[in-house]
Design a protein around this motif. Structure first.
Motif, PDB file in Angstrom:
ATOM      1  N   ILE A 196       0.842  -1.192   0.000  1.00 38.31           N
ATOM      2  CA  ILE A 196       0.000   0.000   0.000  1.00 38.31           C
ATOM      3  C   ILE A 196       0.881   1.247   0.000  1.00 38.31           C
ATOM      4  O   ILE A 196       1.780   1.375   0.835  1.00 38.31           O
ATOM      5  N   VAL A 197       0.611   2.166  -0.940  1.00 37.11           N
ATOM      6  CA  VAL A 197       1.374   3.420  -0.956  1.00 37.11           C
ATOM      7  C   VAL A 197       0.482   4.645  -0.714  1.00 37.11           C
ATOM      8  O   VAL A 197       0.987   5.709  -0.359  1.00 37.11           O
ATOM      9  N   ALA A 198      -0.818   4.517  -0.927  1.00 34.04           N
ATOM     10  CA  ALA A 198      -1.731   5.639  -0.660  1.00 34.04           C
ATOM     11  C   ALA A 198      -3.145   5.084  -0.614  1.00 34.04           C
ATOM     12  O   ALA A 198      -3.433   4.062  -1.245  1.00 34.04           O
ATOM     13  N   GLU A 199      -4.024   5.734   0.144  1.00 36.62           N
ATOM     14  CA  GLU A 199      -5.403   5.260   0.175  1.00 36.62           C
ATOM     15  C   GLU A 199      -6.351   6.353   0.643  1.00 36.62           C
ATOM     16  O   GLU A 199      -5.953   7.321   1.288  1.00 36.62           O
ATOM     17  N   ASP A 200      -7.624   6.175   0.292  1.00 37.87           N
ATOM     18  CA  ASP A 200      -8.704   7.051   0.725  1.00 37.87           C
ATOM     19  C   ASP A 200      -9.943   6.190   0.937  1.00 37.87           C
ATOM     20  O   ASP A 200     -10.108   5.166   0.274  1.00 37.87           O
ATOM     21  N   THR A 201     -10.799   6.644   1.839  1.00 35.15           N
ATOM     22  CA  THR A 201     -12.093   5.992   2.029  1.00 35.15           C
ATOM     23  C   THR A 201     -13.174   7.061   1.910  1.00 35.15           C
ATOM     24  O   THR A 201     -13.060   8.119   2.538  1.00 35.15           O
ATOM     25  N   VAL A 202     -14.167   6.795   1.077  1.00 33.38           N
ATOM     26  CA  VAL A 202     -15.242   7.776   0.883  1.00 33.38           C
ATOM     27  C   VAL A 202     -16.600   7.072   0.943  1.00 33.38           C
ATOM     28  O   VAL A 202     -16.734   5.930   0.505  1.00 33.38           O
ATOM     29  N   ASP A 203     -17.578   7.771   1.513  1.00 36.19           N
ATOM     30  CA  ASP A 203     -18.960   7.283   1.503  1.00 36.19           C
ATOM     31  C   ASP A 203     -19.677   7.881   0.303  1.00 36.19           C
ATOM     32  O   ASP A 203     -19.681   9.103   0.132  1.00 36.19           O
ATOM     33  N   ILE A 204     -20.253   7.019  -0.519  1.00 34.57           N
ATOM     34  CA  ILE A 204     -20.933   7.477  -1.727  1.00 34.57           C
ATOM     35  C   ILE A 204     -22.418   7.114  -1.621  1.00 34.57           C
ATOM     36  O   ILE A 204     -22.753   5.949  -1.356  1.00 34.57           O
ATOM     37  N   LYS A 205     -23.251   8.083  -1.862  1.00 33.43           N
ATOM     38  CA  LYS A 205     -24.699   7.855  -1.732  1.00 33.43           C
ATOM     39  C   LYS A 205     -25.240   7.228  -3.007  1.00 33.43           C
ATOM     40  O   LYS A 205     -25.985   7.858  -3.781  1.00 33.43           O
ATOM     41  N   ALA A 206     -24.835   6.000  -3.234  1.00 32.88           N
ATOM     42  CA  ALA A 206     -25.306   5.285  -4.424  1.00 32.88           C
ATOM     43  C   ALA A 206     -25.280   3.793  -4.140  1.00 32.88           C
ATOM     44  O   ALA A 206     -24.497   3.308  -3.315  1.00 32.88           O
ATOM     45  N   ASN A 207     -26.121   3.082  -4.852  1.00 34.55           N
ATOM     46  CA  ASN A 207     -26.164   1.626  -4.748  1.00 34.55           C
ATOM     47  C   ASN A 207     -24.842   1.033  -5.257  1.00 34.55           C
ATOM     48  O   ASN A 207     -24.278   1.506  -6.249  1.00 34.55           O
ATOM     49  N   TRP A 208     -24.405  -0.018  -4.616  1.00 34.23           N
ATOM     50  CA  TRP A 208     -23.106  -0.624  -4.976  1.00 34.23           C
ATOM     51  C   TRP A 208     -23.060  -1.061  -6.433  1.00 34.23           C
ATOM     52  O   TRP A 208     -22.014  -0.968  -7.083  1.00 34.23           O
ATOM     53  N   LYS A 209     -24.196  -1.500  -6.988  1.00 39.76           N
ATOM     54  CA  LYS A 209     -24.188  -1.988  -8.379  1.00 39.76           C
ATOM     55  C   LYS A 209     -24.085  -0.825  -9.375  1.00 39.76           C
ATOM     56  O   LYS A 209     -23.464  -0.964 -10.426  1.00 39.76           O
ATOM     57  N   VAL A 210     -24.673   0.313  -9.011  1.00 43.48           N
ATOM     58  CA  VAL A 210     -24.507   1.506  -9.859  1.00 43.48           C
ATOM     59  C   VAL A 210     -23.024   1.844  -9.969  1.00 43.48           C
ATOM     60  O   VAL A 210     -22.527   2.199 -11.042  1.00 43.48           O
ATOM     61  N   LEU A 211     -22.298   1.690  -8.877  1.00 41.49           N
ATOM     62  CA  LEU A 211     -20.869   2.036  -8.867  1.00 41.49           C
ATOM     63  C   LEU A 211     -20.045   1.020  -9.649  1.00 41.49           C
ATOM     64  O   LEU A 211     -19.080   1.386 -10.326  1.00 41.49           O
ATOM     65  N   VAL A 212     -20.422  -0.267  -9.579  1.00 44.42           N
ATOM     66  CA  VAL A 212     -19.729  -1.261 -10.412  1.00 44.42           C
ATOM     67  C   VAL A 212     -20.001  -0.953 -11.889  1.00 44.42           C
ATOM     68  O   VAL A 212     -19.080  -0.921 -12.720  1.00 44.42           O
ATOM     69  N   GLU A 213     -21.271  -0.697 -12.205  1.00 41.43           N
ATOM     70  CA  GLU A 213     -21.644  -0.441 -13.602  1.00 41.43           C
ATOM     71  C   GLU A 213     -20.841   0.725 -14.189  1.00 41.43           C
ATOM     72  O   GLU A 213     -20.476   0.714 -15.364  1.00 41.43           O
ATOM     73  N   GLY A 214     -20.570   1.733 -13.313  1.00 43.71           N
ATOM     74  CA  GLY A 214     -19.845   2.924 -13.779  1.00 43.71           C
ATOM     75  C   GLY A 214     -18.431   2.635 -14.243  1.00 43.71           C
ATOM     76  O   GLY A 214     -17.834   3.446 -14.952  1.00 43.71           O
ATOM     77  N   GLY A 215     -17.890   1.463 -13.848  1.00 41.56           N
ATOM     78  CA  GLY A 215     -16.492   1.192 -14.186  1.00 41.56           C
ATOM     79  C   GLY A 215     -16.282   0.221 -15.316  1.00 41.56           C
ATOM     80  O   GLY A 215     -15.150   0.051 -15.781  1.00 41.56           O
ATOM     81  N   ILE A 216     -17.344  -0.445 -15.803  1.00 45.52           N
ATOM     82  CA  ILE A 216     -17.118  -1.567 -16.727  1.00 45.52           C
ATOM     83  C   ILE A 216     -17.576  -1.288 -18.150  1.00 45.52           C
ATOM     84  O   ILE A 216     -17.821  -2.193 -18.924  1.00 45.52           O
ATOM     85  N   GLU A 217     -17.657  -0.010 -18.500  1.00 50.47           N
ATOM     86  CA  GLU A 217     -17.833   0.358 -19.915  1.00 50.47           C
ATOM     87  C   GLU A 217     -16.969   1.584 -20.194  1.00 50.47           C
ATOM     88  O   GLU A 217     -16.680   2.364 -19.286  1.00 50.47           O
ATOM     89  N   GLY A 316       9.589  -2.240  -3.530  1.00 51.16           N
ATOM     90  CA  GLY A 316      10.914  -1.922  -4.095  1.00 51.16           C
ATOM     91  C   GLY A 316      10.844  -1.316  -5.485  1.00 51.16           C
ATOM     92  O   GLY A 316      11.820  -1.375  -6.237  1.00 51.16           O
ATOM     93  N   ALA A 317       9.691  -0.720  -5.855  1.00 51.95           N
ATOM     94  CA  ALA A 317       9.550  -0.151  -7.200  1.00 51.95           C
ATOM     95  C   ALA A 317      10.467   1.052  -7.393  1.00 51.95           C
ATOM     96  O   ALA A 317      10.773   1.435  -8.526  1.00 51.95           O
ATOM     97  N   GLY A 318      10.875   1.673  -6.302  1.00 47.88           N
ATOM     98  CA  GLY A 318      11.900   2.720  -6.419  1.00 47.88           C
ATOM     99  C   GLY A 318      11.362   4.113  -6.690  1.00 47.88           C
ATOM    100  O   GLY A 318      12.143   5.051  -6.808  1.00 47.88           O
ATOM    101  N   GLN A 319      10.030   4.269  -6.826  1.00 45.93           N
ATOM    102  CA  GLN A 319       9.485   5.607  -7.036  1.00 45.93           C
ATOM    103  C   GLN A 319       9.295   6.309  -5.694  1.00 45.93           C
ATOM    104  O   GLN A 319       9.146   5.657  -4.660  1.00 45.93           O
ATOM    105  N   SER A 320       9.259   7.653  -5.743  1.00 45.87           N
ATOM    106  CA  SER A 320       9.104   8.406  -4.499  1.00 45.87           C
ATOM    107  C   SER A 320       7.645   8.361  -4.043  1.00 45.87           C
ATOM    108  O   SER A 320       6.736   8.117  -4.835  1.00 45.87           O
ATOM    109  N   GLN A 321       7.455   8.621  -2.758  1.00 43.78           N
ATOM    110  CA  GLN A 321       6.098   8.686  -2.215  1.00 43.78           C
ATOM    111  C   GLN A 321       5.302   9.781  -2.919  1.00 43.78           C
ATOM    112  O   GLN A 321       4.117   9.633  -3.184  1.00 43.78           O
ATOM    113  N   ASP A 322       5.983  10.861  -3.296  1.00 42.47           N
ATOM    114  CA  ASP A 322       5.346  11.964  -4.015  1.00 42.47           C
ATOM    115  C   ASP A 322       4.776  11.478  -5.359  1.00 42.47           C
ATOM    116  O   ASP A 322       3.665  11.842  -5.759  1.00 42.47           O
TER     117      ASP A 322
END
Ligand code: FES
Ligand SMILES: [Fe+2]
Length: 379
Positions: A196-217, A316-322
């Motif tokens: 893990i190099v970075a992360e965020d957690t967000v609450d989205i007011k939408a049904n989980w399937k709407v959010l899956v659908e948004g990513g697969i086309e 060990g990818a060698g890139q900076s955190q930035d």
């Protein structure tokens, strides 16, 4: 994936680009909005899907050492994940077996023994009842084994901790066979070697399937992502394939379309496309050129989903955190464009103006995903 599969996937994309055609399923389909906006329907999904399928909830590195623990809410269950003193990952309900107080109040730490803050009963990090204050007088002949912590089945594979969110479940499927052919893809990606190099957690007011659908086309890229990623991707060009209940999508960059068909030696699918793995029900992995984004969704209700978005890079990818922070910020900006649309769609359900949504022939992946969900909740 092996080399011939990699070449085949790239050839498929180049072929579609030459024909100036998106990947087309046979027909236009409808998705009734009752799938997305009913509390009763959500409860069925919870019982028949979220409690039954393996869920990726942690990275193994979040329980790096013996005696580490993490507390998480998993689909409404308070769960205490531990790496016990023998180094094995276990999961327990974080509920005292005396009178039900929350056993561990901290979110994470390192402990061999968990002591309840109410009356002081304690358990080892293997879940065995260890001590009961004033046991002899108060609880003569206590059947100690019956008061072990309630276990949830867990497994570790590809650097993830998988769990079945049901204390009545006896076992978890073996993750390798459960992933099917994608198991080999995840070895090829060396997911276990990512950190893990970075992360965020967000609450989205939408049904989980709407959010899956948004990513697969890729139909929406040119319009919805015009300010972010659209310039790098051909318009409405993507393919997908099913692997049991899971899906792998190929989202080519402009550079893939321009590859020389006669010189496959230098071809690399990771250089010239994003891959998106959608594992039933709530794990997605977006594979970019030099890192992977783990999208872990936790549906809270029919209209609310917690999304944890984790950028993982090869150790060990060698890139900076930035460098990784900048990549993560681009991912977040793009996904938030999708999530804001998801929230608008969810708000629109209440208008009842649309009895159903339409999936075009190049949105067939959305229909396939929904059919798998339907199968499970009707069974
Ligand atoms: S409720 Fe935990 S020791 Fe009593
Ligand atoms: Fe998108």
């Amino acid at each position: 994936m092996d080399r011939s599969e990699e070449i085949g996937l790239i050839e498929e994309i180049i072929g579609l680009a030459e024909q100036k055609s998106p990947f087309l399923d046979a027909e236009v389909t409808h998705s009734p909005i009752s799938r997305y906006a009913s509390p009763e329907r959500f409860q069925r999904e919870k019982a028949l899907i979220f409690k039954r399928e393996p869920l990726s909830v942690l990275r193994s590195e979040e329980l790096a050492n013996p005696n580490d623990f993490v507390v998480r809410d998993v689909h409404g269950l308070p769960v205490l994940f531990v790496r016990n003193d023998a180094g094995e990952v276990m999961a327990f309900l974080n509920v005292c077996r005396h009178r039900g107080a929350t056993l561990e109040r901290d979110g994470q730490g390192c402990k061999r023994v968990f002591t309840c803050p109410y009356h002081g009963w304690s358990w080892t990090n293997r879940g065995e009842l260890r001590a009961v204050p004033q046991e002899k007088s108060g609880f003569p002949d206590l059947p100690r084994a019956e008061r072990a912590l309630r276990r949830l089945p867990v497994a570790e594979r590809h650097g993830f901790v998988w769990v079945i969110a049901d204390p009545d479940a006896a076992t978890i499927p073996e993750i390798g066979p459960w992933l099917g052919r994608l198991d080999a893809d995840f070895h090829w990606l060396d997911l276990a070697g990512h950190r893990i190099v970075a992360e965020d957690t967000v609450d989205i007011k939408a049904n989980w399937k709407v959010l899956v659908e948004g990513g697969i086309e890729a139909y929406h890229f040119r319009v919805a992502h015009k300010a972010t990623i659209a310039p790098y991707f051909p318009d409405n060009l993507s393919t997908y394939a099913m692997f049991g209940a899971h899906m792998r999508s190929v989202l080519p960059r402009n550079t893939m379309v321009d590859l020389d068909r006669n010189n496959t030696d230098g071809w690399s699918i990771r250089r010239d496309a994003n891959l998106l793995y959608t594992l039933m029900p709530t794990t997605q992995l977006l594979v970019q050129q030099d890192h992977v984004i783990w999208i872990q969704s936790t549906p809270r209700s029919e209209g609310l989903t917690t999304m944890r978005l984790v950028t993982m890079a090869p150790e060990g990818a060698g890139q900076s955190q930035d460098y990784w922070q900048k990549n993560h910020a681009i991912t977040m900006a793009t996904l938030m464009e999708d999530f804001e649309l998801g929230e608008e769609i969810q708000a629109g359900f209440a208008s009842r103006g649309n009895p159903s949504h339409l999936f075009g022939r190049f949105e067939g992946a959305l229909n396939r995903f929904n059919l798998l969900v339907e199968e499970r909740i009707s069974g």
